[in-house]
Design a protein around this motif. Sequence first.
Motif, PDB file in Angstrom:
ATOM      1  N   ASN A 196      22.780 -31.513  11.367  1.00  0.00           N
ATOM      2  CA  ASN A 196      23.866 -32.245  12.013  1.00  0.00           C
ATOM      3  C   ASN A 196      23.451 -33.668  12.379  1.00  0.00           C
ATOM      4  N   ILE A 198      21.161 -35.493  10.855  1.00  0.00           N
ATOM      5  CA  ILE A 198      21.076 -36.281   9.616  1.00  0.00           C
ATOM      6  C   ILE A 198      22.469 -36.728   9.197  1.00  0.00           C
ATOM      7  N   LYS A 199      23.409 -35.805   9.294  1.00  0.00           N
ATOM      8  CA  LYS A 199      24.765 -36.130   8.855  1.00  0.00           C
ATOM      9  C   LYS A 199      25.417 -37.139   9.782  1.00  0.00           C
ATOM     10  N   LYS A 200      25.141 -37.018  11.058  1.00  0.00           N
ATOM     11  CA  LYS A 200      25.753 -37.962  11.997  1.00  0.00           C
ATOM     12  C   LYS A 200      25.214 -39.371  11.762  1.00  0.00           C
ATOM     13  N   GLY A 202      23.846 -40.428   9.048  1.00  0.00           N
ATOM     14  CA  GLY A 202      24.358 -40.821   7.735  1.00  0.00           C
ATOM     15  C   GLY A 202      25.770 -41.372   7.838  1.00  0.00           C
ATOM     16  N   TYR A 203      26.566 -40.730   8.662  1.00  0.00           N
ATOM     17  CA  TYR A 203      27.938 -41.220   8.840  1.00  0.00           C
ATOM     18  C   TYR A 203      27.935 -42.608   9.483  1.00  0.00           C
ATOM     19  N   ASP A 240      28.159 -41.607  19.659  1.00  0.00           N
ATOM     20  CA  ASP A 240      29.575 -41.304  19.405  1.00  0.00           C
ATOM     21  C   ASP A 240      30.474 -42.480  19.759  1.00  0.00           C
ATOM     22  N   ILE A 243      30.112 -45.079  17.063  1.00  0.00           N
ATOM     23  CA  ILE A 243      30.847 -44.689  15.857  1.00  0.00           C
ATOM     24  C   ILE A 243      32.338 -44.981  16.028  1.00  0.00           C
TER      25      ILE A 243
ATOM     26  N   ILE B 319      27.576 -40.361  -0.248  1.00  0.00           N
ATOM     27  CA  ILE B 319      27.982 -39.940   1.099  1.00  0.00           C
ATOM     28  C   ILE B 319      28.781 -38.637   1.048  1.00  0.00           C
ATOM     29  N   MET B 322      26.356 -35.742   0.248  1.00  0.00           N
ATOM     30  CA  MET B 322      25.501 -35.378   1.379  1.00  0.00           C
ATOM     31  C   MET B 322      26.345 -34.911   2.574  1.00  0.00           C
ATOM     32  N   ALA B 323      27.660 -34.854   2.363  1.00  0.00           N
ATOM     33  CA  ALA B 323      28.603 -34.464   3.420  1.00  0.00           C
ATOM     34  C   ALA B 323      28.432 -35.320   4.670  1.00  0.00           C
ATOM     35  N   MET B 324      28.228 -36.634   4.434  1.00  0.00           N
ATOM     36  CA  MET B 324      28.096 -37.544   5.559  1.00  0.00           C
ATOM     37  C   MET B 324      29.412 -38.263   5.822  1.00  0.00           C
ATOM     38  N   ASN B 325      30.443 -37.838   5.124  1.00  0.00           N
ATOM     39  CA  ASN B 325      31.700 -38.586   5.203  1.00  0.00           C
ATOM     40  C   ASN B 325      32.490 -38.283   6.451  1.00  0.00           C
ATOM     41  N   LYS B 326      32.358 -37.064   6.954  1.00  0.00           N
ATOM     42  CA  LYS B 326      33.108 -36.777   8.164  1.00  0.00           C
ATOM     43  C   LYS B 326      32.142 -36.408   9.272  1.00  0.00           C
ATOM     44  N   GLN B 327      32.662 -36.516  10.448  1.00  0.00           N
ATOM     45  CA  GLN B 327      31.797 -36.366  11.591  1.00  0.00           C
ATOM     46  C   GLN B 327      31.864 -34.964  12.157  1.00  0.00           C
ATOM     47  N   LYS B 328      32.048 -34.010  11.264  1.00  0.00           N
ATOM     48  CA  LYS B 328      32.187 -32.647  11.767  1.00  0.00           C
ATOM     49  C   LYS B 328      30.834 -31.973  11.833  1.00  0.00           C
ATOM     50  N   GLU B 329      30.565 -31.314  12.913  1.00  0.00           N
ATOM     51  CA  GLU B 329      29.296 -30.626  13.021  1.00  0.00           C
ATOM     52  C   GLU B 329      29.435 -29.238  12.424  1.00  0.00           C
ATOM     53  N   SER B 330      28.405 -28.824  11.716  1.00  0.00           N
ATOM     54  CA  SER B 330      28.487 -27.485  11.156  1.00  0.00           C
ATOM     55  C   SER B 330      27.663 -26.525  12.014  1.00  0.00           C
TER      56      SER B 330
END
Lengths: 424, 332
Positions: A196, A198-200, A202-203, A240, A243, B319, B322-330
């Motif tokens: 999570n 990394i993805k945040k 990355g976003y 947050d 962002i 993006i 890598m699923a970095m496009n949305k800010q949803k937490e998994s």
Amino acid sequence: MSNINHNIESPKEKQNRHKAMEAIKLLNTLREDFKAPIKSMEYFYDLFERVHCKHESLHDGKTKIGTMCIQIPSEIIYALDGVPVRLCNGFYTDDEIGSDLMPQKACPLIKATVGHFASGNFTDKPDIVFSPTTCDQKTKAGTTIESFGYKLIDIDFPRTKESEASREYWRRSVKQFAVELSKFQGKKLNRTDLRNAIKKIGYAQSLYHKLSDFRKKEIVPILGLDVFLVTNAFFFDKIDNWIEATEKLISELEIRAKEKITVTGKASPRIVYTGSPPIFPNYKIPQIIEESDGIIVADETCSSNRMFNDMVAVDEWNIYDMMDSISDKYLKACTCPIFTKNEDRIRRVVQLVKEYKAEGVIYQAFAGCTVYEMEQRSVLEAMEKEGIPILYLESDYSPSQGGQLSTRVEAFIESLKTRRRKKK
Amino acid sequence: MSSLKKKINNMNLIRFRFWFQIVAFVLIVYGGYASLDLGDKLPTFACVFNSEGTGGKCYIGMLQHDLKNPFEIFTGFAGYAFLISLIMFMVWFWVLNKSWCGFVCPLGTMQDWLTALREKLKIRFSEYSWASRSNIKSIKYILLILLLIIPVMISNSIFGLPKLPNGLSMPFCDICPGRMLIPAFTGNFNQFYIDFSSKTDLVMTTLGMIIVGLFLVGSFIKKRFFCYFCPMAALQYIFSKPALLKLYKDGAKCTKCGDCYRACDMDILEIADDVTNKNLVTEDCILCLKCVAACPEDGCLEANFTGITIFESTKEGFILRMAMNKQKESHE
């Protein structure tokens, strides 16, 4: 008798007052002195005002993890429930405090950072500090900072990045960092949290890239100064909030791009900025550039582009691979001048010039930042070979140098305009 | 057109490749049941020992078989036939270039399945050190030379050496894990044996059994373990330059971040570090295009077919992948 109620200003109050003055001066300039101000930038102006003038803390109740360079992976900090706070400092007030503790010819950024620690005057005081062994001065500053009573941990960073050994070495360092932080936080690093994080990040990076896309256009809807402010806010803001504010900024820029609202003059030369990082409120050189009718369309600095450009790519979303890809991202793509060979930085600047259709490069080195000063020659040679005009400047945090620097910048920008006319 | 291009550049390559490989696997391993026959010059392991199921046959097998004849034969019609076979092989190969390995080869696909299993079990993959990585590069060429020369030596005496026994007519097939594993997918386990009838057969079939074991264990811990040693890859690489499908790199756009190298199952260092060459189909490349999918720089890496870009790296695609496009937490 009249001065019974007169309080003598404490050093801390004096420091706060001076820093507030530095901050508000720049913020007011940004708010008022340029044409077509952007509404959604107000969030960022206000953020810096709250932190540096009103001394509000942003992360009460959270563990603040101080970082001394961009190489400390924020992904891991977030995954372990910490808040990364990057402590690179841009205040002249702190630079002066630090001057007493550091060699006279040291880099102002380090002096200011050390000065800040010496004063102990933080709005968000770091609970622990991680210091990667990047340049000599940062490496050595660690012990000084530790002597003020902070908990500081050195993170070994290699000075080459091509070899297999350096890659392995850094991967181990990052693992060690995760272990130390995990111990400090009393929390185990787990797969979901790291993913999570990394993805945040990355976003957030993808937002920076979107923001940069506007600067590639012929009509530039945002000042380089504003972008520096946005990226500097990422040092310490709640992620947050950052962002959300950046999303708003992007949607406003979309409208401005459609309506062809520009922040530049009729023929403002497009500039790529490289060298020592502009860190709030030391925007001296960018400010001179943009007040002299130049427009910074891209930069190659660790306070902005270098921090956002390269993204973590994971092949197998398990801890082992996430950790490796994080490590690689912070080493392999880095164009910091501390590395032995640095053709990557030159290629990067050339590519930025092409991609952002820039007409010239301005290279600033802090007096005392040996590595940027040393790399100047090779970069100048390379730009000459490519036919890209470049101006090299040396500056520090003192407010007194303005006149001489602006004469040189103005002359350079004029020469770019003449060059363009001749080309036509 | 541009929206189609965008769709392709944004695609989930891993998923696309997973399904493509399954379709290719079915065609090659079971195609024969639906009377599919792609001939016997395929540049991929379609196993001749899977006699009923196979949808075509591997050229390496054919090549060894052809070379078994005495030299005199090649001066006549058989020589032309041999050349035509070789050309047929090249034509097949030129269409997909090394993507035969990354998208079609059933042995490659099996290894990818084992990799997927290991990933599911959260076991880290192992890697070669850079030094051993470059040392093992030559092994595939040695295997290729051996598989070419051994059949020749059955009917011909080279340098006055004695002729080899007939049992060596398909030396590579004897040790190829495909001979055992591909028929096994059609329920035929007859190839798992050790032949005691002669010394040669004993040695070769034992080697074969050992190699199949190594194949299974190796590719579980090391991605595409077998491909490093594959003589088919060596043979292909000789003809790779004129192929239609290419992997191109624009070095100027590369930041050397190494994302591509990390994605590469074959640990090809050049993909990240080479910023001067355009054609990046190196000897071990399997053209799986994972590097293109992992590259975050616009237009830095691309798959190019006959001069037309068919799939290129883009920030947007990266993006999304890598699923970095949305800010949803998994949460799991």
